[in-house]
Design an enzyme around this catalytic site. Structure first.
Site, short mmCIF file in Angstrom:
data_model
loop_
_atom_site.label_atom_id
_atom_site.label_comp_id
_atom_site.label_asym_id
_atom_site.label_seq_id
_atom_site.Cartn_x
_atom_site.Cartn_y
_atom_site.Cartn_z
N CYS A 1 27.21 33.87 -1.79
CA CYS A 1 27.80 33.55 -3.08
C CYS A 1 26.94 34.24 -4.14
O CYS A 1 26.37 35.30 -3.86
CB CYS A 1 27.91 32.03 -3.30
SG CYS A 1 26.33 31.17 -3.38
N ARG A 2 26.80 33.68 -5.31
CA ARG A 2 26.03 34.35 -6.35
C ARG A 2 24.53 34.24 -6.10
O ARG A 2 23.82 35.23 -6.14
CB ARG A 2 26.39 33.77 -7.72
CG ARG A 2 25.70 34.47 -8.87
CD ARG A 2 26.31 34.06 -10.21
NE ARG A 2 25.65 34.76 -11.30
CZ ARG A 2 24.69 34.22 -12.04
NH1 ARG A 2 24.28 32.98 -11.82
NH2 ARG A 2 24.13 34.92 -13.01
#
Length: 114
Positions: free
Chosen positions: A66-67
């Site tokens: 994800c981020r």
């Protein structure tokens, strides 16, 4: 939540031909992603779980990203509970970008991490 037992790897350890599972939302994906990654936003994950199981049916390891690593940790934990070989990518796309690993966009604009 405690992710202490969660299998994780550094971005440098992700093979070039790895199955990268990107669980970020559509706007984040559009800004920049790993070429060839499977994009299944965490908000759609349960309804699209079949796509993930198809991608790993030959025993491939899923590198979940994800981020920064929080959402991917949740997804990795779920996959491991389902008996799927999955690892969380430490630092997510921010670490990927920081390590100079390649990123692409679908429209050819310069990629960045949103």
């Amino acid at each position: 939540m405690n992710f202490a037992q969660l299998p994780s790897v550094d971005v440098a350890a992700v093979p070039a031909d790895a199955l990268v599972l990107d669980v970020r939302e559509d706007d984040e994906w559009a800004a920049g992603h790993v070429e060839g990654a499977l994009h299944v936003p965490i908000s759609d994950f349960v309804s699209r779980f079949g796509e993930v199981t198809e991608a790993v049916e030959d025993g491939r390891r899923a590198y979940v990203m994800c981020r920064v690593g929080g959402r991917s940790a949740q997804v990795t934990q779920y996959l491991v509970q389902q008996g799927i070989d999955a690892v969380n990518v430490d630092g997510g796309m921010q670490a990927w970008n920081g390590a100079g690993r390649p990123m692409v966009t679908d429209n050819g604009t310069p990629a960045f991490v949103l």
